[in-house]
Design a protein around this motif. Structure first.
Motif, PDB file in Angstrom:
ATOM      1  N   ASP A   1       0.819  -1.214   0.000  1.00 57.56           N
ATOM      2  CA  ASP A   1       0.000   0.000   0.000  1.00 57.56           C
ATOM      3  C   ASP A   1       0.856   1.269   0.000  1.00 57.56           C
ATOM      4  OD1 ASP A   1      -2.467   1.170  -0.148  1.00 57.56           O
ATOM      5  OD2 ASP A   1      -2.788   1.238   2.009  1.00 57.56           O
ATOM      6  N   PRO A   2       1.627   1.520  -1.066  1.00 58.25           N
ATOM      7  CA  PRO A   2       2.503   2.701  -1.095  1.00 58.25           C
ATOM      8  C   PRO A   2       1.701   3.998  -1.091  1.00 58.25           C
ATOM      9  CG  PRO A   2       2.401   1.672  -3.261  1.00 58.25           C
ATOM     10  CD  PRO A   2       1.693   0.748  -2.322  1.00 58.25           C
ATOM     11  N   TYR A   3       2.362   5.076  -0.693  1.00 56.88           N
ATOM     12  CA  TYR A   3       1.671   6.354  -0.518  1.00 56.88           C
ATOM     13  C   TYR A   3       0.955   6.836  -1.786  1.00 56.88           C
ATOM     14  CZ  TYR A   3       0.761  11.273   0.254  1.00 56.88           C
ATOM     15  OH  TYR A   3       0.146  12.491   0.329  1.00 56.88           O
ATOM     16  N   PRO A   4       1.542   6.721  -2.997  1.00 54.76           N
ATOM     17  CA  PRO A   4       0.802   7.179  -4.186  1.00 54.76           C
ATOM     18  C   PRO A   4      -0.551   6.485  -4.348  1.00 54.76           C
ATOM     19  CG  PRO A   4       3.105   6.846  -4.729  1.00 54.76           C
ATOM     20  CD  PRO A   4       2.920   6.298  -3.354  1.00 54.76           C
ATOM     21  N   VAL A   5      -0.614   5.211  -3.993  1.00 48.34           N
ATOM     22  CA  VAL A   5      -1.878   4.481  -4.097  1.00 48.34           C
ATOM     23  C   VAL A   5      -2.849   4.976  -3.016  1.00 48.34           C
ATOM     24  CG1 VAL A   5      -2.960   2.202  -3.928  1.00 48.34           C
ATOM     25  CG2 VAL A   5      -0.784   2.471  -5.121  1.00 48.34           C
ATOM     26  N   GLN A   6      -2.339   5.186  -1.817  1.00 49.52           N
ATOM     27  CA  GLN A   6      -3.185   5.727  -0.746  1.00 49.52           C
ATOM     28  C   GLN A   6      -3.757   7.084  -1.148  1.00 49.52           C
ATOM     29  OE1 GLN A   6      -1.434   5.693   3.221  1.00 49.52           O
ATOM     30  NE2 GLN A   6      -0.005   4.103   2.601  1.00 49.52           N
ATOM     31  N   LEU A   7      -2.895   7.932  -1.711  1.00 50.75           N
ATOM     32  CA  LEU A   7      -3.328   9.275  -2.099  1.00 50.75           C
ATOM     33  C   LEU A   7      -4.407   9.205  -3.176  1.00 50.75           C
ATOM     34  CD1 LEU A   7      -2.867  12.312  -1.715  1.00 50.75           C
ATOM     35  CD2 LEU A   7      -1.163  12.199  -3.550  1.00 50.75           C
ATOM     36  N   LEU A   8      -4.222   8.312  -4.156  1.00 47.86           N
ATOM     37  CA  LEU A   8      -5.220   8.154  -5.211  1.00 47.86           C
ATOM     38  C   LEU A   8      -6.550   7.693  -4.624  1.00 47.86           C
ATOM     39  CD1 LEU A   8      -5.954   8.066  -8.229  1.00 47.86           C
ATOM     40  CD2 LEU A   8      -5.109   5.712  -8.284  1.00 47.86           C
ATOM     41  N   ARG A   9      -6.475   6.784  -3.653  1.00 49.24           N
ATOM     42  CA  ARG A   9      -7.691   6.259  -3.043  1.00 49.24           C
ATOM     43  C   ARG A   9      -8.449   7.353  -2.287  1.00 49.24           C
ATOM     44  NH1 ARG A   9      -5.599   1.889  -1.118  1.00 49.24           N
ATOM     45  NH2 ARG A   9      -5.061   2.665   0.938  1.00 49.24           N
ATOM     46  N   VAL A  10      -7.739   8.131  -1.462  1.00 50.74           N
ATOM     47  CA  VAL A  10      -8.435   9.148  -0.663  1.00 50.74           C
ATOM     48  C   VAL A  10      -8.896  10.319  -1.538  1.00 50.74           C
ATOM     49  CG1 VAL A  10      -7.312   8.499   1.499  1.00 50.74           C
ATOM     50  CG2 VAL A  10      -6.268  10.261   0.047  1.00 50.74           C
ATOM     51  N   LYS A  11      -8.170  10.614  -2.605  1.00 50.52           N
ATOM     52  CA  LYS A  11      -8.623  11.675  -3.509  1.00 50.52           C
ATOM     53  C   LYS A  11      -9.910  11.256  -4.225  1.00 50.52           C
ATOM     54  CE  LYS A  11      -5.502  14.897  -2.919  1.00 50.52           C
ATOM     55  NZ  LYS A  11      -5.887  16.190  -2.303  1.00 50.52           N
ATOM     56  N   THR A  12     -10.021   9.972  -4.537  1.00 48.39           N
ATOM     57  CA  THR A  12     -11.269   9.463  -5.107  1.00 48.39           C
ATOM     58  C   THR A  12     -12.394   9.590  -4.086  1.00 48.39           C
ATOM     59  OG1 THR A  12      -9.989   7.897  -6.442  1.00 48.39           O
ATOM     60  CG2 THR A  12     -12.353   7.479  -6.218  1.00 48.39           C
ATOM     61  N   PHE A  13     -12.075   9.270  -2.840  1.00 46.59           N
ATOM     62  CA  PHE A  13     -13.023   9.443  -1.729  1.00 46.59           C
ATOM     63  C   PHE A  13     -13.500  10.897  -1.663  1.00 46.59           C
ATOM     64  CE2 PHE A  13     -13.391  10.603   2.836  1.00 46.59           C
ATOM     65  CZ  PHE A  13     -14.422   9.763   3.226  1.00 46.59           C
ATOM     66  N   ASP A  14     -12.573  11.836  -1.816  1.00 43.96           N
ATOM     67  CA  ASP A  14     -12.917  13.257  -1.790  1.00 43.96           C
ATOM     68  C   ASP A  14     -13.874  13.619  -2.923  1.00 43.96           C
ATOM     69  OD1 ASP A  14     -11.155  13.376   0.306  1.00 43.96           O
ATOM     70  OD2 ASP A  14      -9.602  14.505  -0.772  1.00 43.96           O
ATOM     71  N   LEU A  15     -13.608  13.086  -4.123  1.00 41.90           N
ATOM     72  CA  LEU A  15     -14.456  13.393  -5.282  1.00 41.90           C
ATOM     73  C   LEU A  15     -15.895  12.968  -5.039  1.00 41.90           C
ATOM     74  CD1 LEU A  15     -12.094  12.429  -8.249  1.00 41.90           C
ATOM     75  CD2 LEU A  15     -12.868  14.729  -7.634  1.00 41.90           C
ATOM     76  N   TYR A  16     -16.076  11.787  -4.466  1.00 42.48           N
ATOM     77  CA  TYR A  16     -17.424  11.315  -4.164  1.00 42.48           C
ATOM     78  C   TYR A  16     -18.119  12.236  -3.166  1.00 42.48           C
ATOM     79  CZ  TYR A  16     -17.016   6.801  -6.565  1.00 42.48           C
ATOM     80  OH  TYR A  16     -16.908   5.816  -7.504  1.00 42.48           O
ATOM     81  N   GLN A  17     -17.392  12.665  -2.126  1.00 41.12           N
ATOM     82  CA  GLN A  17     -18.020  13.514  -1.118  1.00 41.12           C
ATOM     83  C   GLN A  17     -18.346  14.902  -1.668  1.00 41.12           C
ATOM     84  OE1 GLN A  17     -17.856  13.115   2.996  1.00 41.12           O
ATOM     85  NE2 GLN A  17     -15.797  12.272   2.974  1.00 41.12           N
ATOM     86  N   ARG A  18     -17.448  15.432  -2.504  1.00 45.57           N
ATOM     87  CA  ARG A  18     -17.731  16.745  -3.094  1.00 45.57           C
ATOM     88  C   ARG A  18     -18.911  16.676  -4.052  1.00 45.57           C
ATOM     89  NH1 ARG A  18     -12.092  17.613  -2.903  1.00 45.57           N
ATOM     90  NH2 ARG A  18     -11.783  16.829  -5.017  1.00 45.57           N
ATOM     91  N   ALA A  19     -19.023  15.546  -4.769  1.00 44.18           N
ATOM     92  CA  ALA A  19     -20.127  15.391  -5.719  1.00 44.18           C
ATOM     93  C   ALA A  19     -21.462  15.285  -4.991  1.00 44.18           C
ATOM     94  CB  ALA A  19     -19.902  14.140  -6.574  1.00 44.18           C
ATOM     95  N   MET A  20     -21.465  14.672  -3.805  1.00 44.67           N
ATOM     96  CA  MET A  20     -22.705  14.506  -3.061  1.00 44.67           C
ATOM     97  C   MET A  20     -22.435  14.638  -1.563  1.00 44.67           C
ATOM     98  SD  MET A  20     -25.477  11.394  -3.284  1.00 44.67           S
ATOM     99  CE  MET A  20     -25.599  11.563  -5.072  1.00 44.67           C
ATOM    100  N   PRO A  21     -22.210  15.862  -1.076  1.00 43.95           N
ATOM    101  CA  PRO A  21     -21.976  16.048   0.365  1.00 43.95           C
ATOM    102  C   PRO A  21     -23.209  15.651   1.167  1.00 43.95           C
ATOM    103  CG  PRO A  21     -22.270  18.160  -0.718  1.00 43.95           C
ATOM    104  CD  PRO A  21     -22.201  17.144  -1.811  1.00 43.95           C
ATOM    105  N   ARG A  22     -22.983  15.324   2.432  1.00 39.89           N
ATOM    106  CA  ARG A  22     -24.100  14.912   3.290  1.00 39.89           C
ATOM    107  C   ARG A  22     -25.079  16.070   3.468  1.00 39.89           C
ATOM    108  NH1 ARG A  22     -24.816  15.661   8.546  1.00 39.89           N
ATOM    109  NH2 ARG A  22     -22.629  16.236   8.831  1.00 39.89           N
ATOM    110  N   VAL A  23     -26.341  15.765   3.300  1.00 42.55           N
ATOM    111  CA  VAL A  23     -27.389  16.757   3.538  1.00 42.55           C
ATOM    112  C   VAL A  23     -27.665  16.786   5.037  1.00 42.55           C
ATOM    113  CG1 VAL A  23     -29.791  17.397   3.088  1.00 42.55           C
ATOM    114  CG2 VAL A  23     -28.395  16.359   1.268  1.00 42.55           C
TER     115      VAL A  23
END
Length: 362
Positions: free
Chosen positions: A46-68
């Motif tokens: 689990d190298p850092y570039p892969v971790q960063l890609l994973r959490v940035k994808t997580f961010d995209l989902y949250q920005r696209a649909m933040p919790r109401v």
């Protein structure tokens, strides 16, 4: 003759078997095998570039649909710029803070927590004035020393109410730290003890003993952003001197529900969840960190500290609410980034955790 025939049959079959083996281990399949092996290795290390890609994808989902925001169980009493301008620079006298807490409970607050600590005696206490002001006559000095300290005044209010004091953990050693017996613990375990997984902090900033000894709860408010500076995971548990303590939002919920302990469910692989009461359960990663489902900044959950003190606050925002005293003032340096908002007061991160628990949205 029979033996010779068998040898001939074997010799006929051997080329076919060899062909099958060559086909099975063809260049394409060999490349596929190497790709598969590489993917397994990447997942394992689990190298850092892969971790960063994973959490940035997580961010995209949250920005696209933040919790109401469905409910507002928490109200933030904001030490905002206007309050500091009207009532003076921070830190305020503890008598003023005590009066603010008393007002909140008179208005029906359920629990009041602090996203700040009170690690030193109030410098504005009468005895401190006697120590630091020169030229006062002996009679006045004696009178000042006989008066109760501001911390005693604040402690008396805390003793009568349900207050959760905040404390801060640091990843570095603080020299000449005040070492005292640990505060009372409120954690029970089901399964393996999670000490190998919970973040261990070498230093702890606590509150003065007068306040600490009478508080209903004590919670860590420290937030540790990811390497890119964004707060995504919020610790529910911290370890200090081999004891495990709760985070601020967890301790607030524990006190609000009247529970003596929170229950941490563990396995040999780490922590699975933190349970406060029936229906109030936080799924965590193996280190006990929760992934809140972040909302956009919600100004409706803020009230100004000055309005609490002068009694003009909307009491519907106080009655039955969990109250966190925090700050949006830039000068007090508690501004954070989340996957949804680039700049947000750190106190609202704790609010997002509580809302995620109450609404069961992670």
């Amino acid at each position: 003759m029979a033996l010779g025939n068998k040898n001939k049959e074997k010799s006929k079959k051997s080329p076919a078997k060899k062909g099958m083996l060559r086909k099975f281990f063809s260049g394409t399949r060999f490349i596929g095998f190497l790709v598969l092996l590489s993917l397994v290795a990447i997942r394992f290390f689990d190298p850092y570039p892969v971790q960063l890609l994973r959490v940035k994808t997580f961010d995209l989902y949250q920005r696209a649909m933040p919790r109401v925001v469905e409910s507002r169980p928490v109200t933030i009493v904001d030490l905002d710029e206007e309050s500091l301008a009207e009532l003076g620079q921070w830190p305020w006298p503890r008598t003023l803070i005590a009066d603010m807490v008393a007002n909140l409970f008179k208005m029906g607050a359920g629990v009041v927590a602090f996203d700040i600590a009170f690690p030193e005696p109030d410098r504005l206490s009468p005895n401190k004035i006697a120590d630091n002001v020169s030229g006062i006559d002996a009679a006045l000095e004696e009178t000042l020393r006989k008066l109760p300290s501001n911390d005693d005044y604040f402690a008396n209010i805390i003793r009568q109410t349900r207050v959760v004091l905040g404390q801060a953990g640091f990843n570095r050693v603080i020299e000449n730290q005040d070492i005292r017996p640990p505060v009372k613990k409120s954690v029970a375990f089901v399964g393996e003890k999670p000490h190998n997984f919970v973040p261990k902090l070498p230093s702890l900033v606590r509150n003065v003993p007068e306040l600490e000894s009478v508080a209903a709860g004590h919670g860590f408010f420290s937030l540790f952003p990811e390497p890119d500076g964004i707060v995504r995971r919020v610790p529910t548990l911290f370890q200090f001197e081999d004891d495990i303590y709760t985070g601020l939002s967890i301790e607030m919920l524990r006190v609000a529900t009247g529970r003596k302990t929170v229950v941490v469910k563990t396995t040999p692989q780490g922590i699975e969840q933190v349970g406060i009461s029936k229906g109030l359960v936080l799924p965590t990663d193996k280190k006990g960190r929760v992934w809140p489902y972040f909302s956009k900044q919600d100004n409706e959950k803020y009230v100004s500290a000055r309005h609490v003190l002068d009694g003009t606050v909307d009491q519907e925002k106080i009655r039955g609410k969990l109250i966190i005293v925090g700050t949006s003032a830039v000068g007090l340096l508690d501004i954070r980034s989340t996957p949804v908002v680039e700049r947000i007061p750190g106190v609202e991160v704790h609010t997002n955790v509580i809302e995620s628990v109450v609404d069961n949205k992670f």
